[in-house]
Design a protein around this motif. Sequence first.
Motif, PDB file in Angstrom:
ATOM      1  N   THR A 108       0.860  -1.182   0.000  1.00 42.83           N
ATOM      2  CA  THR A 108       0.000   0.000   0.000  1.00 42.83           C
ATOM      3  C   THR A 108       0.898   1.234   0.000  1.00 42.83           C
ATOM      4  O   THR A 108       1.846   1.316   0.790  1.00 42.83           O
ATOM      5  CB  THR A 108      -0.927   0.027   1.230  1.00 42.83           C
ATOM      6  N   LEU A 109       0.600   2.154  -0.860  1.00 39.43           N
ATOM      7  CA  LEU A 109       1.359   3.404  -0.911  1.00 39.43           C
ATOM      8  C   LEU A 109       0.399   4.571  -1.112  1.00 39.43           C
ATOM      9  O   LEU A 109      -0.773   4.382  -1.431  1.00 39.43           O
ATOM     10  CB  LEU A 109       2.420   3.359  -2.018  1.00 39.43           C
ATOM     11  N   ARG A 110       0.922   5.768  -0.900  1.00 42.55           N
ATOM     12  CA  ARG A 110       0.141   6.983  -1.145  1.00 42.55           C
ATOM     13  C   ARG A 110       0.883   7.869  -2.130  1.00 42.55           C
ATOM     14  O   ARG A 110       2.110   7.914  -2.133  1.00 42.55           O
ATOM     15  CB  ARG A 110      -0.143   7.735   0.158  1.00 42.55           C
ATOM     16  N   VAL A 111       0.097   8.546  -2.949  1.00 42.68           N
ATOM     17  CA  VAL A 111       0.641   9.442  -3.967  1.00 42.68           C
ATOM     18  C   VAL A 111       0.055  10.823  -3.734  1.00 42.68           C
ATOM     19  O   VAL A 111      -1.170  10.981  -3.661  1.00 42.68           O
ATOM     20  CB  VAL A 111       0.293   8.941  -5.389  1.00 42.68           C
ATOM     21  N   MET A 112       0.923  11.822  -3.599  1.00 43.10           N
ATOM     22  CA  MET A 112       0.490  13.214  -3.439  1.00 43.10           C
ATOM     23  C   MET A 112       0.707  13.939  -4.768  1.00 43.10           C
ATOM     24  O   MET A 112       1.843  14.120  -5.207  1.00 43.10           O
ATOM     25  CB  MET A 112       1.287  13.889  -2.323  1.00 43.10           C
ATOM     26  N   MET A 113      -0.405  14.300  -5.406  1.00 42.52           N
ATOM     27  CA  MET A 113      -0.335  14.972  -6.705  1.00 42.52           C
ATOM     28  C   MET A 113      -0.501  16.480  -6.531  1.00 42.52           C
ATOM     29  O   MET A 113      -1.447  16.930  -5.872  1.00 42.52           O
ATOM     30  CB  MET A 113      -1.440  14.433  -7.620  1.00 42.52           C
ATOM     31  N   PRO A 114       0.397  17.279  -7.093  1.00 46.99           N
ATOM     32  CA  PRO A 114       0.240  18.735  -7.028  1.00 46.99           C
ATOM     33  C   PRO A 114      -1.021  19.189  -7.765  1.00 46.99           C
ATOM     34  O   PRO A 114      -1.564  18.468  -8.612  1.00 46.99           O
ATOM     35  CB  PRO A 114       1.499  19.250  -7.729  1.00 46.99           C
ATOM     36  N   ALA A 115      -1.480  20.375  -7.438  1.00 45.48           N
ATOM     37  CA  ALA A 115      -2.683  20.923  -8.077  1.00 45.48           C
ATOM     38  C   ALA A 115      -2.520  20.946  -9.592  1.00 45.48           C
ATOM     39  O   ALA A 115      -1.506  21.410 -10.124  1.00 45.48           O
ATOM     40  CB  ALA A 115      -2.946  22.329  -7.552  1.00 45.48           C
ATOM     41  N   GLY A 116      -3.532  20.424 -10.273  1.00 44.97           N
ATOM     42  CA  GLY A 116      -3.550  20.455 -11.733  1.00 44.97           C
ATOM     43  C   GLY A 116      -2.622  19.452 -12.412  1.00 44.97           C
ATOM     44  O   GLY A 116      -2.592  19.401 -13.651  1.00 44.97           O
ATOM     45  N   SER A 117      -1.891  18.661 -11.662  1.00 45.75           N
ATOM     46  CA  SER A 117      -0.967  17.705 -12.292  1.00 45.75           C
ATOM     47  C   SER A 117      -1.743  16.583 -12.969  1.00 45.75           C
ATOM     48  O   SER A 117      -2.883  16.271 -12.609  1.00 45.75           O
ATOM     49  CB  SER A 117       0.010  17.143 -11.263  1.00 45.75           C
ATOM     50  N   PHE A 118      -1.108  15.964 -13.952  1.00 44.91           N
ATOM     51  CA  PHE A 118      -1.796  14.995 -14.788  1.00 44.91           C
ATOM     52  C   PHE A 118      -0.911  13.781 -15.030  1.00 44.91           C
ATOM     53  O   PHE A 118       0.260  13.925 -15.410  1.00 44.91           O
ATOM     54  CB  PHE A 118      -2.186  15.655 -16.118  1.00 44.91           C
ATOM     55  N   ILE A 119      -1.470  12.601 -14.795  1.00 45.14           N
ATOM     56  CA  ILE A 119      -0.790  11.352 -15.129  1.00 45.14           C
ATOM     57  C   ILE A 119      -1.502  10.779 -16.348  1.00 45.14           C
ATOM     58  O   ILE A 119      -2.639  10.316 -16.245  1.00 45.14           O
ATOM     59  CB  ILE A 119      -0.829  10.348 -13.955  1.00 45.14           C
ATOM     60  N   PRO A 120      -0.877  10.817 -17.517  1.00 45.79           N
ATOM     61  CA  PRO A 120      -1.537  10.388 -18.760  1.00 45.79           C
ATOM     62  C   PRO A 120      -1.912   8.910 -18.739  1.00 45.79           C
ATOM     63  O   PRO A 120      -1.519   8.159 -17.832  1.00 45.79           O
ATOM     64  CB  PRO A 120      -0.470  10.678 -19.837  1.00 45.79           C
ATOM     65  N   PRO A 121      -2.693   8.466 -19.750  1.00 45.81           N
ATOM     66  CA  PRO A 121      -3.124   7.069 -19.789  1.00 45.81           C
ATOM     67  C   PRO A 121      -1.958   6.087 -19.656  1.00 45.81           C
ATOM     68  O   PRO A 121      -0.937   6.218 -20.336  1.00 45.81           O
ATOM     69  CB  PRO A 121      -3.801   6.957 -21.164  1.00 45.81           C
ATOM     70  N   HIS A 122      -2.159   5.143 -18.768  1.00 49.60           N
ATOM     71  CA  HIS A 122      -1.124   4.139 -18.497  1.00 49.60           C
ATOM     72  C   HIS A 122      -1.802   2.856 -18.024  1.00 49.60           C
ATOM     73  O   HIS A 122      -2.991   2.851 -17.716  1.00 49.60           O
ATOM     74  CB  HIS A 122      -0.140   4.656 -17.436  1.00 49.60           C
ATOM     75  N   THR A 123      -1.052   1.799 -17.957  1.00 45.73           N
ATOM     76  CA  THR A 123      -1.576   0.513 -17.514  1.00 45.73           C
ATOM     77  C   THR A 123      -0.684  -0.047 -16.405  1.00 45.73           C
ATOM     78  O   THR A 123       0.446   0.402 -16.192  1.00 45.73           O
ATOM     79  CB  THR A 123      -1.631  -0.504 -18.668  1.00 45.73           C
ATOM     80  N   HIS A 124      -1.223  -1.060 -15.724  1.00 43.59           N
ATOM     81  CA  HIS A 124      -0.464  -1.779 -14.699  1.00 43.59           C
ATOM     82  C   HIS A 124      -0.545  -3.274 -14.980  1.00 43.59           C
ATOM     83  O   HIS A 124      -1.543  -3.764 -15.519  1.00 43.59           O
ATOM     84  CB  HIS A 124      -1.032  -1.477 -13.310  1.00 43.59           C
ATOM     85  N   ASN A 125       0.506  -3.964 -14.627  1.00 44.62           N
ATOM     86  CA  ASN A 125       0.577  -5.406 -14.908  1.00 44.62           C
ATOM     87  C   ASN A 125      -0.285  -6.244 -13.969  1.00 44.62           C
ATOM     88  O   ASN A 125      -0.523  -7.424 -14.218  1.00 44.62           O
ATOM     89  CB  ASN A 125       2.024  -5.881 -14.820  1.00 44.62           C
TER      90      ASN A 125
END
Length: 202
Positions: A108-125
Amino acid sequence: MPQTIAPPVRCRTTAPTSLRDGGEPHMPPGMISRKKSTRQALLLGAALALTPLAYAAPVPTETPQDQSGVTIIQGSDAVKWQGAPPMFPHGTKIAVLTGDTGKPGPFTLRVMMPAGSFIPPHTHNLDEMLTVISGNIQHYVGQNISTTQQRPLGPGGFVHLPVNVPHAIKAGSQGAVLQVSGTGPFSMAYVNPQDDPRNTGR
């Protein structure tokens, strides 16, 4: 008539064939000493088992992770943040709560995204479980933004993403903290390699 027990002969080097002490054979002096030591150890163990709880060691309120594998984080202030790997947008932070994404087993992890940031389309295995802890995001499912299924998610929002299903995430104006759980080894691949920040410098 009761059996008469003769005193031990200290100079004896061989054991007589008669029985004593409830049917136990005579043994050489050294063996008698070891048997007595064993009995004494057993009696001591029984005495310790009956020792009142007042004399027992204090019970810890939290079990150390290196003893039982239990992980306890008492609040958000105790979460240890660090810079995210370069495959994430600039300014993103990450905190591993438990496990290791690179090794077999749950994490389990946490991700802190800055305001307006974008993670484009991606996949996970492997399957991903995503929960919004704070802030707001737009969550997209599909190969590209123009054709994806878009959903706004606020605190408590949840997504179960099956293996290899493309998705994208955009943080709201206040940023967002996301919690991600899954099973390792866990990897991430952008649908379009040109969207990878390692290739774009974003």
